[in-house]
Write a protein that holds these residues in place. Structure first.
Motif, PDB file in Angstrom:
ATOM      1  N   SER A  12       1.096  -1.547   6.792  1.00 34.85           N
ATOM      2  CA  SER A  12       0.739  -2.741   6.011  1.00 34.85           C
ATOM      3  C   SER A  12       1.787  -3.837   6.183  1.00 34.85           C
ATOM      4  O   SER A  12       1.463  -5.018   6.286  1.00 34.85           O
ATOM      5  N   GLN A  47      -9.180  -5.469   7.181  1.00 34.44           N
ATOM      6  CA  GLN A  47      -8.857  -6.459   6.161  1.00 34.44           C
ATOM      7  C   GLN A  47      -7.466  -7.044   6.395  1.00 34.44           C
ATOM      8  O   GLN A  47      -6.611  -6.423   7.034  1.00 34.44           O
ATOM      9  N   TYR A  48      -7.268  -8.273   5.925  1.00 32.83           N
ATOM     10  CA  TYR A  48      -5.942  -8.875   5.981  1.00 32.83           C
ATOM     11  C   TYR A  48      -5.130  -8.378   4.785  1.00 32.83           C
ATOM     12  O   TYR A  48      -5.650  -8.224   3.683  1.00 32.83           O
ATOM     13  N   SER A  88       1.065  -7.511   7.777  1.00 31.57           N
ATOM     14  CA  SER A  88       1.293  -8.721   6.981  1.00 31.57           C
ATOM     15  C   SER A  88       2.244  -9.678   7.694  1.00 31.57           C
ATOM     16  O   SER A  88       2.053 -10.900   7.655  1.00 31.57           O
ATOM     17  N   ASN A 139       0.304 -11.428  10.227  1.00 32.04           N
ATOM     18  CA  ASN A 139      -0.965 -11.953   9.712  1.00 32.04           C
ATOM     19  C   ASN A 139      -2.123 -11.374  10.517  1.00 32.04           C
ATOM     20  O   ASN A 139      -3.055 -12.074  10.936  1.00 32.04           O
ATOM     21  N   PRO A 194       3.609  -9.166  -3.014  1.00 30.69           N
ATOM     22  CA  PRO A 194       2.836 -10.178  -2.274  1.00 30.69           C
ATOM     23  C   PRO A 194       3.425 -10.364  -0.879  1.00 30.69           C
ATOM     24  O   PRO A 194       4.640 -10.536  -0.731  1.00 30.69           O
ATOM     25  N   SER A 195       2.579 -10.308   0.132  1.00 34.90           N
ATOM     26  CA  SER A 195       3.090 -10.340   1.505  1.00 34.90           C
ATOM     27  C   SER A 195       3.838 -11.638   1.808  1.00 34.90           C
ATOM     28  O   SER A 195       4.823 -11.626   2.549  1.00 34.90           O
ATOM     29  N   ASP A 196       3.403 -12.770   1.210  1.00 36.47           N
ATOM     30  CA  ASP A 196       4.116 -14.021   1.467  1.00 36.47           C
ATOM     31  C   ASP A 196       5.528 -13.985   0.878  1.00 36.47           C
ATOM     32  O   ASP A 196       6.475 -14.524   1.462  1.00 36.47           O
ATOM     33  N   LYS A 226      -5.027  -8.054  11.140  1.00 29.19           N
ATOM     34  CA  LYS A 226      -5.909  -7.184  10.370  1.00 29.19           C
ATOM     35  C   LYS A 226      -5.369  -5.756  10.351  1.00 29.19           C
ATOM     36  O   LYS A 226      -4.762  -5.294  11.321  1.00 29.19           O
ATOM     37  N   LYS A 259      -2.702  -8.668   1.878  1.00 24.32           N
ATOM     38  CA  LYS A 259      -2.154  -9.658   0.951  1.00 24.32           C
ATOM     39  C   LYS A 259      -1.028  -9.081   0.092  1.00 24.32           C
ATOM     40  O   LYS A 259      -0.218  -9.826  -0.452  1.00 24.32           O
ATOM     41  N   PHE A 260      -1.013  -7.753  -0.036  1.00 29.49           N
ATOM     42  CA  PHE A 260       0.019  -7.083  -0.826  1.00 29.49           C
ATOM     43  C   PHE A 260       0.523  -5.856  -0.058  1.00 29.49           C
ATOM     44  O   PHE A 260      -0.266  -5.175   0.601  1.00 29.49           O
TER      45      PHE A 260
END
Length: 208
Positions: free
Chosen positions: A80, A42-43, A84, A87, A106-108, A89, A45-46
């Motif tokens: 993780s 999975q990618y 992130s 970007n 949040p990863s961004d 997996k 996101k957090f």
């Protein structure tokens, strides 16, 4: 709020501005024991920071699992973080070992904060150092230790991290985490018990 004060205290080394940003922009969630937080493929996101409880990070292949490390309160998952930033997996699984509470970054936002607040890198440098040592220890055990020593060290670490002795865990769970068969674990536990290193009770496995 007492929880926010505790977070500010434990993450204070990141600087008050960044901690305020974290509290303003991040979710705090509670998760039950055995909940899967991250899975392979999975990618991300957090990025989690554990504030209560314990998270287990593993790798799996061909129905076998290898325990990599545990994430304790006010630690994060460096795998993780790496996924992130790239970007990419996830290559790991993360599961709640106990009922836990997490801050989800949040990863961004984290990518932006690494530029705006360089102190955040201290969190992840610390995690890289911790996990590097954890992985070296895992490799050392796999290469040089017999299973009885590996199992004994595993149980001692489990009781240290969870603060529970006896440790409540099944032979099957141990086998899964150490990448072997349940029958083998049962045999080695009997050996450790005969050496008066452990005691198997209805309540779990006690380190003597």
């Amino acid at each position: 709020m007492e929880e926010n004060l505790d977070i500010k205290k434990n993450l204070g080394y990141l600087g008050s501005d960044l901690v305020t940003n974290i509290l303003d922009n991040c979710k705090i969630i509670e998760i039950d024991k055995d909940t899967e937080i991250v899975k392979e493929g999975q990618y991300i996101k957090f990025i989690p920071i554990v504030i209560k409880g314990l998270i287990k990070v593993t790798m799996r292949q061909e129905e076998k699992e290898l325990l990599l490390y545990y994430i304790q309160p006010y630690e994060s998952c460096v795998m993780s973080f790496t996924a992130s930033l790239k970007n990419d997996k996830s290559k790991i699984f993360a599961i709640a070992e106990e009922d836990s509470k997490l801050i989800l970054l949040p990863s961004d936002k984290v990518i932006k904060w690494t530029n705006d607040y360089p102190l955040i890198n201290r969190l992840f440098y610390q995690q890289y150092n911790l996990r590097y040592l954890d992985l070296l220890e895992t490799i050392n055990h796999l290469l040089f230790d017999k299973l009885d020593k590996r199992l004994y060290e595993y149980l001692k670490e489990k009781t240290r991290i969870t603060g529970k002795n006896p440790c409540v865990i099944s032979h099957r769970e141990i086998a899964y985490e150490l990448g072997t068969a349940r029958e083998v674990i049962t045999r080695v536990l009997k050996k450790l018990e005969s050496e008066n290193k452990i005691k198997q009770l209805k309540a779990g496995i006690q380190i003597l």
